[in-house]
Design a protein around this motif. Sequence first.
Motif, PDB file in Angstrom:
ATOM      1  N   MET A 166       2.044  -0.039 -16.608  1.00 12.11           N
ATOM      2  CA  MET A 166       2.074   1.333 -16.097  1.00 12.11           C
ATOM      3  C   MET A 166       0.880   1.598 -15.191  1.00 12.11           C
ATOM      4  O   MET A 166       0.988   2.295 -14.176  1.00 12.11           O
ATOM      5  CB  MET A 166       2.086   2.330 -17.259  1.00 12.11           C
ATOM      6  CG  MET A 166       3.398   2.382 -18.025  1.00 12.11           C
ATOM      7  SD  MET A 166       3.450   3.750 -19.214  1.00 12.11           S
ATOM      8  CE  MET A 166       2.213   3.221 -20.394  1.00 12.11           C
ATOM      9  N   GLY A 167      -0.261   1.033 -15.543  1.00 15.19           N
ATOM     10  CA  GLY A 167      -1.463   1.233 -14.744  1.00 15.19           C
ATOM     11  C   GLY A 167      -1.391   0.602 -13.367  1.00 15.19           C
ATOM     12  O   GLY A 167      -2.135   0.991 -12.467  1.00 15.19           O
ATOM     13  N   LEU A 168      -0.488  -0.389 -13.182  1.00 23.80           N
ATOM     14  CA  LEU A 168      -0.362  -1.034 -11.880  1.00 23.80           C
ATOM     15  C   LEU A 168      -0.037  -0.034 -10.775  1.00 23.80           C
ATOM     16  O   LEU A 168      -0.493  -0.187  -9.634  1.00 23.80           O
ATOM     17  CB  LEU A 168       0.732  -2.104 -11.926  1.00 23.80           C
ATOM     18  CG  LEU A 168       0.382  -3.441 -12.575  1.00 23.80           C
ATOM     19  CD1 LEU A 168       1.621  -4.322 -12.638  1.00 23.80           C
ATOM     20  CD2 LEU A 168      -0.734  -4.137 -11.817  1.00 23.80           C
ATOM     21  N   ALA A 169       0.749   1.002 -11.106  1.00 22.37           N
ATOM     22  CA  ALA A 169       1.116   1.992 -10.094  1.00 22.37           C
ATOM     23  C   ALA A 169      -0.125   2.678  -9.536  1.00 22.37           C
ATOM     24  O   ALA A 169      -0.251   2.875  -8.325  1.00 22.37           O
ATOM     25  CB  ALA A 169       2.079   3.019 -10.697  1.00 22.37           C
ATOM     26  N   GLY A 170      -1.049   3.036 -10.428  1.00 21.68           N
ATOM     27  CA  GLY A 170      -2.288   3.657  -9.972  1.00 21.68           C
ATOM     28  C   GLY A 170      -3.154   2.702  -9.184  1.00 21.68           C
ATOM     29  O   GLY A 170      -3.786   3.092  -8.190  1.00 21.68           O
ATOM     30  N   ASP A 171      -3.195   1.434  -9.610  1.00 20.24           N
ATOM     31  CA  ASP A 171      -3.986   0.439  -8.891  1.00 20.24           C
ATOM     32  C   ASP A 171      -3.482   0.259  -7.471  1.00 20.24           C
ATOM     33  O   ASP A 171      -4.266   0.144  -6.516  1.00 20.24           O
ATOM     34  CB  ASP A 171      -3.957  -0.899  -9.634  1.00 20.24           C
ATOM     35  CG  ASP A 171      -4.617  -0.829 -10.999  1.00 20.24           C
ATOM     36  OD1 ASP A 171      -5.490   0.038 -11.189  1.00 20.24           O
ATOM     37  OD2 ASP A 171      -4.263  -1.643 -11.876  1.00 20.24           O
ATOM     38  N   VAL A 172      -2.165   0.220  -7.307  1.00 24.69           N
ATOM     39  CA  VAL A 172      -1.573   0.055  -5.981  1.00 24.69           C
ATOM     40  C   VAL A 172      -1.831   1.281  -5.114  1.00 24.69           C
ATOM     41  O   VAL A 172      -2.178   1.177  -3.942  1.00 24.69           O
ATOM     42  CB  VAL A 172      -0.059  -0.221  -6.105  1.00 24.69           C
ATOM     43  CG1 VAL A 172       0.614  -0.177  -4.736  1.00 24.69           C
ATOM     44  CG2 VAL A 172       0.186  -1.572  -6.763  1.00 24.69           C
ATOM     45  N   PHE A 173      -1.695   2.460  -5.712  1.00 25.35           N
ATOM     46  CA  PHE A 173      -1.843   3.709  -4.962  1.00 25.35           C
ATOM     47  C   PHE A 173      -3.260   3.864  -4.417  1.00 25.35           C
ATOM     48  O   PHE A 173      -3.454   4.431  -3.329  1.00 25.35           O
ATOM     49  CB  PHE A 173      -1.499   4.895  -5.866  1.00 25.35           C
ATOM     50  CG  PHE A 173      -1.569   6.229  -5.177  1.00 25.35           C
ATOM     51  CD1 PHE A 173      -0.571   6.629  -4.294  1.00 25.35           C
ATOM     52  CD2 PHE A 173      -2.646   7.080  -5.405  1.00 25.35           C
ATOM     53  CE1 PHE A 173      -0.642   7.849  -3.655  1.00 25.35           C
ATOM     54  CE2 PHE A 173      -2.724   8.304  -4.770  1.00 25.35           C
ATOM     55  CZ  PHE A 173      -1.723   8.693  -3.892  1.00 25.35           C
ATOM     56  N   THR A 174      -4.274   3.378  -5.147  1.00 26.82           N
ATOM     57  CA  THR A 174      -5.660   3.524  -4.711  1.00 26.82           C
ATOM     58  C   THR A 174      -6.170   2.322  -3.926  1.00 26.82           C
ATOM     59  O   THR A 174      -7.340   2.301  -3.529  1.00 26.82           O
ATOM     60  CB  THR A 174      -6.579   3.754  -5.925  1.00 26.82           C
ATOM     61  OG1 THR A 174      -6.423   2.676  -6.860  1.00 26.82           O
ATOM     62  CG2 THR A 174      -6.252   5.073  -6.606  1.00 26.82           C
ATOM     63  N   ASP A 175      -5.326   1.340  -3.708  1.00 27.30           N
ATOM     64  CA  ASP A 175      -5.727   0.167  -2.931  1.00 27.30           C
ATOM     65  C   ASP A 175      -5.777   0.529  -1.448  1.00 27.30           C
ATOM     66  O   ASP A 175      -4.750   0.921  -0.869  1.00 27.30           O
ATOM     67  CB  ASP A 175      -4.727  -0.963  -3.164  1.00 27.30           C
ATOM     68  CG  ASP A 175      -5.144  -2.268  -2.507  1.00 27.30           C
ATOM     69  OD1 ASP A 175      -6.115  -2.254  -1.723  1.00 27.30           O
ATOM     70  OD2 ASP A 175      -4.502  -3.292  -2.768  1.00 27.30           O
TER      71      ASP A 175
END
Length: 264
Positions: A166-175
């Motif tokens: 689930m945290g991957l979505a946030g990681d991608v969004f802030t990349d």
Amino acid sequence: MKGVEMDAFRSGWLGVLCVALLAGGCATNPDRVPDPRDPLEPFNRAVYRFNSDFDKAFLKPVAEGYQAITPEPVDRGVTNFFHNIADVTSAVNNVLQFKMSRAGSDVGRLFINSTVGVLGVFDVATNVGLPSYKEDFGQTLGYWGLESGAFLMLPFLGPSSMRDTMGLAGDVFTDPLINIREDHIYWGLLGLQLVDRRAEYLVAGQILEDAALDSYGFLRDAYLQRRLNLVHDGNPPTVEGQEDFWDEIDFDSNGKADQAIPAS
């Protein structure tokens, strides 16, 4: 969607892959004691085999070639460049966890390395005493009490958990790379990042293959214990009946093990 790493397995391919992996993962050892952290073990082991075969056929040879032809200073500069980009995500997550001193360190690293360090190619910030924390959204969710959930082996991406997925979505969004509009630049940088990261794990991957009787089980346990350690900033709660082999590993000032565990 452009810029999302999960594009590597779009819906059509994912459906075919899941059917094949589930079919291949049904045959397991009936005497194996199930791990309560890994209720999806048959599926996960099948994905692990797929990832290992894909890595041996494609990623590992490319990474070995890259390492062979790339001078060490250039290789280190490429790694530093992508680590500098990761400090953006880390700063956001430290703010979300109210770790303001760490967030300040991340922002300071970004400013120094992006200017004096020439877009992060040179890690000047570490030399002036600003540590790197590399927080991610999975850690933030864990900080606010969300349990890790079931262990999950992701196609191409390697070990994870329900929470970290689930945290991957946030990681991608802030990349920051997601904001690059030129496709050839974006995919070129993404490919370079993948190869550079795989090259970092060449030695660790060989150690894993040579040392572990059950490389899947070793990788799972190492991943879950390391994530627990990261969520609790190096002071995880004691789990009765489980040994923490990370106590035997020396960590550097950045909280990283001297020898990293490969992602796949």
